[in-house]
Design a protein around this motif. Sequence first.
Motif, mmCIF file in Angstrom:
data_model
loop_
_atom_site.group_PDB
_atom_site.id
_atom_site.type_symbol
_atom_site.label_atom_id
_atom_site.label_comp_id
_atom_site.label_asym_id
_atom_site.label_seq_id
_atom_site.Cartn_x
_atom_site.Cartn_y
_atom_site.Cartn_z
ATOM 1 N N GLY A 68 4.107 -6.397 1.015
ATOM 2 C CA GLY A 68 4.699 -5.759 0.151
ATOM 3 C C GLY A 68 4.522 -4.999 0.197
ATOM 4 O O GLY A 68 3.317 -4.114 0.485
ATOM 5 N N THR A 69 5.066 -4.039 -0.689
ATOM 6 C CA THR A 69 4.933 -2.729 -1.614
ATOM 7 C C THR A 69 4.513 -2.517 -3.230
ATOM 8 O O THR A 69 3.624 -1.323 -3.083
ATOM 9 N N ARG A 300 12.119 11.021 10.718
ATOM 10 C CA ARG A 300 11.674 10.802 8.701
ATOM 11 C C ARG A 300 10.836 8.517 8.878
ATOM 12 O O ARG A 300 11.627 7.752 8.889
ATOM 13 N N VAL A 302 8.012 6.214 6.796
ATOM 14 C CA VAL A 302 7.286 6.087 5.511
ATOM 15 C C VAL A 302 6.023 5.424 6.118
ATOM 16 O O VAL A 302 6.614 4.383 6.230
ATOM 17 N N GLN A 304 3.078 3.383 5.021
ATOM 18 C CA GLN A 304 3.135 2.786 3.471
ATOM 19 C C GLN A 304 1.544 1.980 3.993
ATOM 20 O O GLN A 304 1.060 1.353 4.858
ATOM 21 N N VAL A 333 1.283 4.525 -5.387
ATOM 22 C CA VAL A 333 2.733 4.475 -6.049
ATOM 23 C C VAL A 333 2.409 2.716 -6.821
ATOM 24 O O VAL A 333 1.902 1.808 -6.583
ATOM 25 N N VAL A 346 1.889 5.840 -0.101
ATOM 26 C CA VAL A 346 3.352 5.878 0.012
ATOM 27 C C VAL A 346 2.549 7.454 0.967
ATOM 28 O O VAL A 346 2.518 8.002 -0.271
#
Lengths: 396, 396
Positions: A68-69, A300, A302, A304, A333, A346
Amino acid sequence: MPEPIDLRRRQLLAGTATAIAAVSLSGLPWRVQAQEALPLPDYVKWKTAETLIVHSANTLETRRGAIGTSVVTASDRLFVRNNLPAPDAAIVADRDAWGVAFAGVKQPRSLTVAELKSLGVETVACVLQCSGNGRGFFPHKPSGTPWTVGAAGCVFWSGVPLKAVVEALGGVADGMAFITGTGGETLPPGIDATTVVVERSVPLRALEQALLAWELNGEPISLAHGGPLRLVIPGYYGVNNIKYVRQLAFTAEETKANIQTKGYRLRPVGVQGAPDQPSMWEMNVKSWISQPLEQMKAGRVVIQGVAFGGARAVKSVEVSLDGGQSWRPAPFVGPDLGPYAWRPFVLAVELKPGNYSLASRATDVDGNVQPRERMDNDNGFAHNGWEDHAVKLAVV
Amino acid sequence: MPEPIDLRRRQLLAGTATAIAAVSLSGLPWRVQAQEALPLPDYVKWKTAETLIVHSANTLETRRGAIGTSVVTASDRLFVRNNLPAPDAAIVADRDAWGVAFAGVKQPRSLTVAELKSLGVETVACVLQCSGNGRGFFPHKPSGTPWTVGAAGCVFWSGVPLKAVVEALGGVADGMAFITGTGGETLPPGIDATTVVVERSVPLRALEQALLAWELNGEPISLAHGGPLRLVIPGYYGVNNIKYVRQLAFTAEETKANIQTKGYRLRPVGVQGAPDQPSMWEMNVKSWISQPLEQMKAGRVVIQGVAFGGARAVKSVEVSLDGGQSWRPAPFVGPDLGPYAWRPFVLAVELKPGNYSLASRATDVDGNVQPRERMDNDNGFAHNGWEDHAVKLAVV
């Protein structure tokens, strides 16, 4: 992990001995073996199967892309590593009745969880990580579970600060230098207890942050994670966080249990464990990328991941797209949950078609930087080398 | 809640219509009705039943003692309140494919969740609270679910800041003053959409903190909580956090949907909802005690609860043992997760046998203090009066 408990014995103690033995003893390549799709053992049936790799009944790893982020690792995705099979589930039926014997304090006595709850409450967010996280990257194939990055998570523990309990018991007795916790597992009969008991000592300085926890991520701690009561030493490797803790002693010396004297000792490959080697106590600075992990389209992307300082706060993290030739800072973040938590990072980049080696490298507040190389050691402990943790990515 | 959707219609739309109607229309006392032990509806079978009060298929409340002591409310204990039945679970089978139409920006277009994920990632911890939380304390018995304190939780949301999406779409079009989100529920045929659609407008200033979230507490958002994508407006009442958001428009005026024009308006008892009344947007300062809740033995008692500022950070909280005659400060515990999160507080006291009225009173950073009295209003919204929230405790 290679604590001095016979591996086959432990498997026989577990419920699904046959299935586990079949895999452990199979001729499958060592790393591929980790990917075998074993079903969830009964005691963790409540976990989300597709987020986990079941290495054995006592070793479940969170998949690299499943953390998860947000900062918190959901309990149903959190890794499990038991040195012995868990006690009977009856012990979490009446949680408040669970008792802990306190020794090495000026007024030794036993306290129930209900009594502990009256002494104070604190919450700490911290990384829980197995000493062998990253073992799967060692080329000498240490014995023990070949974890890659998923024997780790960041969770909230709530309970009473051990310090508050000690104050209520008159303080630490004179001359004590260690906190020694003993697990509540049922030991197999006819075996010298010191060879199997889960009993660990950590330096007295850990009293500063130690917690006796009854809650994980806002819920009573499940049996799988050490409920009804777990000793939590923020910043220390998982093995020191004693599950179903039944005795908490301040001691002048370290316990004589094998898991302390011979197990969880950092030593050169091929050398036996011994008390004069460094014990797996404080964790080191570390980070890894959690996504992307697979081939993707140009454009693009991302990137993480998570970064933590271990026993001290993480200060910053950098990301490399070219296997460490160049680095750029990656912002953290989400809220900072304190020195023992990890911080998600991130970095958005534009990637053209090609092959990339995505690496991350964290620095803690004392200036310690993740090294490039692993430090080879017999058990495959404490791996924080960024090179092995890099993600090979094909962009099309 | 008393938005202008016929209550019986909504129940008929739900799966377990008969069972719900049987309770809703029964002659049971209004508050007792809330305690009826309905089983968990199928779409939330994964929740922990004993921590929840099932008011209806669309309204589940977290029990007062079940919020835990850490900051985060576990997803399986989090309340549920749906204005319409959820869409088919198929929408969370391929989460990345879910599309959102953006309007009122300089370059309007649709974006999938996969595309949104490439625009940035942020995590925010915030209180999610129904406008009607506390309705059960109003003596005039407003229509709607008689929540006491459990239509609230504090969770992590992860997603892309709406601001980042707007930037990618050329910015907000000129003259726009509201953010208007539309839910993805299937509307019943043959009914004017404005009477039932879940579509809410919030002031453009909320762009500062708004998030399009795909993750709740470290996991993909469940259908019950608005997955695959939810509009999250930290600091705003629950209804503004549009589930399964399918359109996000910047608009010059508020939506004409009934849920905006007539529903969720603060007005005197007996008055109909109208657009000139305050809308249920920013939350107010609030706190409550989560334990002890029941008779207990004399001695040391650890009082616990949560406090939050709503649209701004909470500064402090006090506890009274005597129904507000005297107050003492209660310290916060655990990490501060930012202005929109709640903060658990803990106060240890010695209680002799007797009857106590335990109250808590929070103050936000702007100096707003929780009032003693509720503000009576037709729908029983926005209740933050400390007196009604006090716990009557017998100590023996």
